[in-house]
Design a protein around this motif. Structure first.
Motif, mmCIF file in Angstrom:
data_model
loop_
_atom_site.group_PDB
_atom_site.id
_atom_site.type_symbol
_atom_site.label_atom_id
_atom_site.label_comp_id
_atom_site.label_asym_id
_atom_site.label_seq_id
_atom_site.Cartn_x
_atom_site.Cartn_y
_atom_site.Cartn_z
ATOM 1 N N CYS A 111 54.280 -42.298 -1.120
ATOM 2 C CA CYS A 111 55.141 -42.626 -2.144
ATOM 3 C C CYS A 111 54.940 -42.734 -3.374
ATOM 4 C CB CYS A 111 55.822 -44.081 -1.777
ATOM 5 S SG CYS A 111 56.153 -44.342 0.099
ATOM 6 N N ARG B 181 55.051 -44.433 -7.058
ATOM 7 C CA ARG B 181 55.171 -46.005 -7.524
ATOM 8 C C ARG B 181 56.133 -45.806 -8.797
ATOM 9 N NH1 ARG B 181 49.690 -44.987 -8.957
ATOM 10 N NH2 ARG B 181 49.371 -44.778 -11.142
ATOM 11 N N PHE C 160 52.510 -51.157 -2.753
ATOM 12 C CA PHE C 160 51.979 -50.594 -1.622
ATOM 13 C C PHE C 160 51.339 -51.599 -0.549
ATOM 14 C CE2 PHE C 160 51.413 -47.441 -4.695
ATOM 15 C CZ PHE C 160 52.029 -46.304 -4.468
ATOM 16 N N LEU D 40 59.284 -46.827 0.146
ATOM 17 C CA LEU D 40 58.127 -47.897 -0.194
ATOM 18 C C LEU D 40 58.794 -49.070 0.797
ATOM 19 C CD1 LEU D 40 57.534 -48.002 -3.716
ATOM 20 C CD2 LEU D 40 56.004 -47.595 -2.019
#
Length: 623
Positions: free
Chosen positions: A433, A435, A424, A454
């Motif tokens: 978003c 991960r 991030f 991302l």
């Protein structure tokens, strides 16, 4: 005269049948190696688990090899071989079975199919993508890779009688002047089989796993994508059918053939005493005359040359099996090649180089009439030279792919230490978003982003493979030159410097494989010549048992575990659980070189053993 010609015709029939069986088992075995990465991705399993599956073949083999070796020669050998081929075929079909019951392969992607819309959706969601798990289908209580494991064990059980019973059968009933030629032909076929196995793997890797069931226009990935899964199951169906056909001729062969006159007096002579050795055969321990098993075994293991050679081959087989199992994966992920190309290169370049090296080693030994000491020195020299050549792999590596938040920062600076939070940045802070998602896009700046979200992309145009993401804020952060702030599907291609290094890596790989395999035949002749004739059957049995138990089974497992430790980022399944995505495999090269170094040291000790008196005591550093 009639019986003589009939004997020749029968021996030829046995030769053709056995050669076909050898080809079938070598084909299916090498095809299994070629599908390593495909199985990892399809079943979401790590490399160490693939190693267990790969080593299960040896487990199945060891379960019955003593029984087959002892009792097989007393039964109807052709029918025992036919049953073995049927079991191999059934096991191969069992490996392919999960494809037909597991459902379609689902690619986790943010691309949504749309034909008429130019503005599909915003890659930057207003809510967490993790909420999509609510609609996940429940996974089967039995993992599908279990079927692959059981199928490979069954293949190992079925393969057991083919070599010892087939070779002994053809040796007993062939004319003495033709027997060695026949055995050589069978061994040659066993080398050709892996070439076709890897070529079949290359062909199937190009075909999408669910070909015929999905519209290929909706598939947004290519064979070069880390998520691509080829039609791995198709090759197993082909290999299984070929193995099934190889069983047919053996059902019609008699229990015994007409024996040539010159062979009658030699029927009770063990095959190993007539022709040296054949890899993989184990004879009954009771064939060592005038000795009990335990004293005989103690005498054999008390031979320092045999003991050192056994240690040498165990280490060498560990290196060889680890290399053959994972080299295609190394080529894929370190040099950015597709699975299809990696398998093609293994089948057309590496395997023939090893075969030619073993043949050339035998020619050199015959031409220069090398004795025991000469063979030891030659094996040591080739191993040492191969080790020095392997050091050159250090300078032929490629840098890791530039992946924002994993290998480089969002500004493009290298030396990043990957952590979950490093995915991030300010440029994607406005997006919620995930991960865990792996849906790579390539920015105009040459950096790969884990997902469009991302990358900070705000909208997309086009559909399917033609999707383009626009207004990507993170691309702007590392964009040193003016340009479009767009990103396209897939990882960015490797640097030109990596593409230039790859041919040199292949050339060095072929050369080192050839040189190391040069010492294979002279090294194996040490085993035949350094022990008493009556101990050869036991020595060959112990050698095969040790190499399969201490190399064939553990090598794929611990090599896979080491490879798993080099992964910088693991992918995740949509319904939870870690996947199998990883980037860097450079540590594998270091492990392979270390193995070759140990082999060179042990070969040196072996050659040194012939230069000292037998009553000397040596402390060999087995570390």
């Amino acid at each position: 005269m009639h019986n003589y010609s009939n004997t020749g015709w029968s021996a030829l029939t046995v030769l053709l049948s056995l050669s076909f069986a050898y080809f079938a088992k070598a084909l299916s075995g090498s095809y299994m190696k070629s599908t390593i990465t495909q199985l990892e991705r399809r079943f979401d399993i790590p490399s160490y688990l693939i190693g267990i599956i790969d080593g299960s073949f040896e487990i199945g083999n060891l379960l019955v090899i003593a029984f087959v070796s002892y009792f097989g020669a007393k039964l109807h050998r052709p029918k025992i071989i036919a049953i073995g081929c049927l079991l191999m075929s059934f096991g191969t079909f069992l490996i392919a079975m999960p494809h037909f019951i597991i459902g379609r392969y689902k690619i986790e992607t943010s691309i949504r199919p749309s034909v008429n819309s130019t503005n599909n959706f915003s890659p930057c969601p207003a809510s967490s993508l993790d909420s999509s798990r609510a609609g996940c289908e429940r996974e089967s209580s039995v993992s599908m890779w279990i079927y692959v494991l059981l199928g490979n064990i069954l293949r190992g059980i079925g393969e057991t009688p083919v070599q010892p019973l087939g070779i002994s059968y053809i040796d007993d009933y062939a004319q003495s002047e033709n027997a060695a030629l026949y055995i050589g032909c069978v061994q040659t076929i066993s080398i050709i089989g892996p070439v076709f196995g890897y070529l079949l793997g290359s062909l199937c890797a190009k075909i999408y796993v669910d070909i015929g069931y999905v519209d290929m226009e909706t598939v947004t990935i290519t064979p070069a994508d880390a998520r691509w899964v080829g039609a791995w199951w198709l090759g197993y169906l082909i290999a299984g059918a070929i193995t099934l056909m190889s069983a047919v001729p053996f059902w019609f062969l008699p229990k015994s053939l007409p024996v040539p006159v010159e062979n009658i007096s030699a029927l009770n002579i063990p095959l190993k005493q007539k022709f040296g050795s054949t890899h993989g055969e184990i004879h009954s321990f009771s064939k060592c005359p005038h000795a009990e098993f335990v004293p005989t075994l103690k005498s054999l293991l008390g031979n320092p040359v045999f003991t050192i050679y056994l240690c040498v081959t165990i280490i060498q087989f560990n290196s060889l099996i680890g290399m053959v199992t994972y080299k295609p994966k190394y080529i894929e992920q370190h040099y950015g090649q597709s699975a299809s190309k990696a398998n093609f290169l293994m089948g057309m370049i590496n395997i023939p180089a090893v075969a030619f090296g073993m043949f050339s080693g035998g020619v050199v030994m015959k031409k220069y009439k090398l004795g025991i000491m000469g063979a030891a020195k030659f094996a040591f020299g080739t191993s040492l030279l191969g080790y020095f050549l392997s050091l050159l792999f250090f300078v032929l590596g490629c840098e890791n792919s530039k992946v924002a938040g994993i290998t480089v920062s969002y500004t493009g600076a290298g030396g990043l230490s990957y952590q979950e939070g490093s995915l991030f940045s300010d440029c994607n802070s406005g997006c919620l978003c995930s991960r865990r998602e792996w849906d790579p896009v390539c920015g105009e700046n040459g950096i790969t982003y884990v997902s469009p979200c991302l990358a900070g992309c705000t909208f997309s145009t086009g559909s399917g493979r033609n999707t383009v993401f626009d207004s990507c804020r993170c691309v702007a952060v590392a964009n040193t030159q003016p340009g479009n702030l767009t990103a396209t599907l897939g990882q960015c291609p490797r640097r030109d410097s990596c593409d230039k290094v790859f041919p040199y890596f292949l050339a060095l790989s072929v050369l080192s494989s050839f040189i190391i395999s040069l010492g294979g035949t002279p090294g194996f002749m040490l085993l035949v010549r350094c022990i008493k004739p009556e101990l050869k059957s036991l020595a060959l049995g112990i050698h095969t048992l040790a190499t399969r138990t201490l190399a064939g089974i553990p090598a794929p497992i611990y090599f896979g575990a080491i490879i798993d430790t080099t992964c910088l980022k693991w992918g995740y399944k949509m319904c939870g659980g870690r996947g199998c995505l990883c980037f860097s495999l450079t540590e594998m090269t270091f492990v392979e070189i270390k193995k070759k170094k140990n082999v060179a040291v042990l070969y040196f000790l072996l050659s040194l053993r012939f230069m000292i008196k037998p009553d000397k005591n040596l402390n060999f550093p087995f570390t």
